[in-house]
Design a protein around this motif. Structure first.
Motif, mmCIF file in Angstrom:
data_model
loop_
_atom_site.group_PDB
_atom_site.id
_atom_site.type_symbol
_atom_site.label_atom_id
_atom_site.label_comp_id
_atom_site.label_asym_id
_atom_site.label_seq_id
_atom_site.Cartn_x
_atom_site.Cartn_y
_atom_site.Cartn_z
ATOM 1 N N ASN A 54 113.316 -14.035 82.483
ATOM 2 C CA ASN A 54 114.387 -14.139 83.467
ATOM 3 C C ASN A 54 115.356 -12.964 83.358
ATOM 4 O O ASN A 54 115.723 -12.553 82.261
ATOM 5 C CB ASN A 54 115.119 -15.462 83.315
ATOM 6 N N ARG A 55 115.750 -12.428 84.496
ATOM 7 C CA ARG A 55 116.481 -11.152 84.520
ATOM 8 C C ARG A 55 117.818 -11.230 83.775
ATOM 9 O O ARG A 55 118.297 -10.217 83.258
ATOM 10 C CB ARG A 55 116.704 -10.689 85.958
ATOM 11 N N GLY A 56 118.428 -12.370 83.701
ATOM 12 C CA GLY A 56 119.699 -12.495 82.996
ATOM 13 C C GLY A 56 119.541 -12.669 81.497
ATOM 14 O O GLY A 56 120.529 -12.805 80.777
ATOM 15 N N GLY A 57 118.302 -12.637 81.024
ATOM 16 C CA GLY A 57 118.011 -12.863 79.610
ATOM 17 C C GLY A 57 117.290 -14.172 79.411
ATOM 18 O O GLY A 57 117.364 -15.085 80.241
ATOM 19 N N SER A 58 116.558 -14.270 78.306
ATOM 20 C CA SER A 58 115.863 -15.526 78.021
ATOM 21 C C SER A 58 116.012 -15.874 76.544
ATOM 22 O O SER A 58 116.216 -15.012 75.690
ATOM 23 C CB SER A 58 114.381 -15.445 78.414
ATOM 24 N N ILE A 59 115.921 -17.175 76.292
ATOM 25 C CA ILE A 59 116.089 -17.707 74.943
ATOM 26 C C ILE A 59 115.093 -17.041 73.997
ATOM 27 O O ILE A 59 113.898 -16.930 74.299
ATOM 28 C CB ILE A 59 115.851 -19.234 74.937
ATOM 29 N N GLY A 60 115.579 -16.574 72.858
ATOM 30 C CA GLY A 60 114.698 -15.956 71.876
ATOM 31 C C GLY A 60 115.190 -16.209 70.472
ATOM 32 O O GLY A 60 116.347 -16.593 70.255
ATOM 33 N N ASN A 61 114.316 -16.013 69.527
ATOM 34 C CA ASN A 61 114.693 -16.160 68.119
ATOM 35 C C ASN A 61 113.691 -15.423 67.243
ATOM 36 O O ASN A 61 112.718 -14.852 67.718
ATOM 37 C CB ASN A 61 114.802 -17.636 67.716
ATOM 38 N N SER A 62 113.962 -15.425 65.976
ATOM 39 C CA SER A 62 112.992 -14.943 64.984
ATOM 40 C C SER A 62 112.426 -16.152 64.249
ATOM 41 O O SER A 62 113.095 -17.176 64.131
ATOM 42 C CB SER A 62 113.668 -14.008 63.978
ATOM 43 N N HIS A 63 111.206 -16.015 63.774
ATOM 44 C CA HIS A 63 110.695 -17.039 62.854
ATOM 45 C C HIS A 63 110.562 -16.403 61.476
ATOM 46 O O HIS A 63 110.456 -15.182 61.337
ATOM 47 C CB HIS A 63 109.398 -17.679 63.351
ATOM 48 N N PHE A 64 110.582 -17.220 60.449
ATOM 49 C CA PHE A 64 110.795 -16.771 59.087
ATOM 50 C C PHE A 64 109.827 -17.455 58.122
ATOM 51 O O PHE A 64 109.174 -18.449 58.474
ATOM 52 C CB PHE A 64 112.221 -17.126 58.627
ATOM 53 N N VAL A 65 109.814 -16.957 56.891
ATOM 54 C CA VAL A 65 109.222 -17.686 55.778
ATOM 55 C C VAL A 65 110.312 -17.890 54.725
ATOM 56 O O VAL A 65 111.186 -17.042 54.545
ATOM 57 C CB VAL A 65 107.998 -16.967 55.167
ATOM 58 N N ALA A 66 110.255 -19.027 54.060
ATOM 59 C CA ALA A 66 111.254 -19.363 53.044
ATOM 60 C C ALA A 66 110.557 -19.997 51.848
ATOM 61 O O ALA A 66 109.425 -20.489 51.952
ATOM 62 C CB ALA A 66 112.305 -20.313 53.619
ATOM 63 N N ILE A 67 111.258 -19.992 50.715
ATOM 64 C CA ILE A 67 110.702 -20.490 49.452
ATOM 65 C C ILE A 67 111.498 -21.712 49.007
ATOM 66 O O ILE A 67 112.706 -21.599 48.770
ATOM 67 C CB ILE A 67 110.779 -19.396 48.360
ATOM 68 N N PRO A 68 110.877 -22.874 48.910
ATOM 69 C CA PRO A 68 111.600 -24.046 48.419
ATOM 70 C C PRO A 68 112.090 -23.849 46.987
ATOM 71 O O PRO A 68 111.461 -23.143 46.188
ATOM 72 C CB PRO A 68 110.557 -25.166 48.494
ATOM 73 N N ILE A 69 113.178 -24.494 46.657
ATOM 74 C CA ILE A 69 113.794 -24.307 45.347
ATOM 75 C C ILE A 69 112.911 -24.823 44.218
ATOM 76 O O ILE A 69 113.022 -24.374 43.068
ATOM 77 C CB ILE A 69 115.187 -24.974 45.307
ATOM 78 N N ASN A 70 112.012 -25.760 44.524
ATOM 79 C CA ASN A 70 111.160 -26.320 43.473
ATOM 80 C C ASN A 70 109.751 -25.733 43.486
ATOM 81 O O ASN A 70 108.817 -26.313 42.928
ATOM 82 C CB ASN A 70 111.096 -27.849 43.591
#
Length: 397
Positions: free
Chosen positions: A296-312
């Motif tokens: 869409n010309r006014g912009g569109s919803i976006g994000n990054s996806h990630f990897v993370a490490i559980p504390i345990n």
């Protein structure tokens, strides 16, 4: 690892104590790589795409050869399954069955809030210096929540629509234009029912284009403010739905089904959160060479996806090496290749050497987005459960 206490206070600290490790300020990356050798990383990742699964299998082979790490893909249909498992294990004081998790959004917010993540660690990854944190600010902010080094960016996503340009030569470039098209082509447009991720994203796009005050979107929202702020959204959806497939009385359960209905000629357009998916489908022969894709010309919803490490995690060193490998130009270029996955890179091309840039073989492929729109960051994670609940209450029956 420094802790920021939430309302759970010392109860959280007691649960986490068995998993806290001494400060590693003097631990070099060479030390981490040595510790990683021989470790197994149980990578809990969504497995709904053959391309994703094949890519992770390739990464596993490279990590075994280069670093002596065994990468096991624990295939998920819902990331929340792994989040719940980590929570239960930490509460019970058990070492974890999850060493690395593919994550973003509300799942990250929950794990950060409940102090279930190891880190900060991303600043220690050599390849993190190549990430485009300026041009792609969502690599540091996840659904309005600062990552604070607790997750490493892996790929980019942005709501994208696609259609056969031979059947739709003037695509709708806004939600209001989509409403006009639906009126002209009744029954030939739809979107997946929330809480399917793509369906929820469609609703969020409608939200950002109809809300009176966008300044509310990055903020935590309460129910009363939500109800008032979303009145224009639901007025818009009430206008749109009678012109959708099956008059908006039924919605496909998944984005994959919408794509299949488009391929079969039942629908006029589809949607994806991977800007390269339509080009991928053209390359695979699923969609015709006349396929077009747009945002869409006014912009569109976006994000990054990630990897993370559980504390345990049992294999924190190896999990860090895996995260770093996934940020390498070679791995990012392979992931961005339309013939392999087509997931956009998080790297800054200006930070790469000419040889590294040459690995990215993108191009003007059929089905590619010709004029990318600006990214509109995701609303705060607190909007999502309220949006899904309100949608289901109003339209779910």
């Amino acid at each position: 690892m420094p802790l920021t206490f939430t309302r759970r206070g010392f109860a959280s600290l007691l649960a986490l104590t068995p998993f806290l490790s001494p400060a590693r300020a003097e631990e070099s990356w060479d030390d981490i790589e040595k510790q990683a050798r021989g470790q197994t990383v149980y990578f809990n990742a969504w497995a709904g795409s053959p391309q994703v699964n094949d890519y992770i299998a390739w990464a596993a082979g490279e990590l075994a050869t280069r670093h002596g790490i065994t990468l096991e893909h624990v295939k998920l249909s819902d990331t929340g399954e792994a989040v719940r498992r980590v929570r239960d294990e930490v509460k019970a004081g058990r070492q974890g069955s999850v060493d690395l998790i593919w994550i973003n959004g509300q799942n990250f917010h929950v794990m950060k809030e409940e102090q279930l993540l190891f880190g900060p660690f991303t600043g220690d990854l050599p390849n993190f210096a190549l990430v485009d944190t300026d041009g792609k600010p969502t690599t540091l902010v996840d659904f309005a929540e600062g990552t604070e080094g607790l997750e490493s960016p892996w790929g980019m996503a942005q709501l994208t629509f696609f259609a056969d340009g031979a059947k739709l030569d003037t695509p709708p470039m806004s939600m209001l234009e989509l409403l006009d098209l639906a009126r002209d082509e009744p029954g030939r447009i739809t979107y997946p029912a929330p809480p399917d991720f793509h369906g929820t994203t469609f609703v969020k796009q409608a939200l950002v284009e109809t809300i009176d005050d966008r300044a509310l979107l990055p903020l935590a929202i309460d129910k009363d403010t939500f109800t008032e702020a979303t009145q224009p959204l639901f007025e818009f959806l009430d206008q749109l739905h009678p012109y959708l497939w099956r008059e908006g009385k039924q919605f496909p359960p998944t984005q994959a089904q919408v794509t299949q209905m488009l391929s079969d000629g039942e629908l006029l357009m589809g949607l994806t959160f991977n800007p390269n998916e339509a080009a991928n489908l053209v390359s695979a022969g699923t969609l015709p060479d006349t396929t077009i894709a747009w945002q869409n010309r006014g912009g569109s919803i976006g994000n990054s996806h990630f990897v993370a490490i559980p504390i345990n995690s049992n294999s924190k060193a190896a999990a860090q090496v895996v995260a770093d490998f996934l940020l390498s130009p070679e791995a990012q270029a392979r992931k961005a290749d339309l013939k392999i996955w087509g997931d956009p890179t998080v790297l800054d091309m200006d930070k790469l050497t000419p040889a590294q840039r040459a690995l990215f073989t993108g191009g003007d492929a059929p089905g590619a987005v010709k004029d990318p729109a600006r990214t509109i960051p995701e609303p705060h994670g607190s909007w999502v459960p309220l949006l899904e609940a309100a949608w289901l209450e109003r339209y779910g029956a």
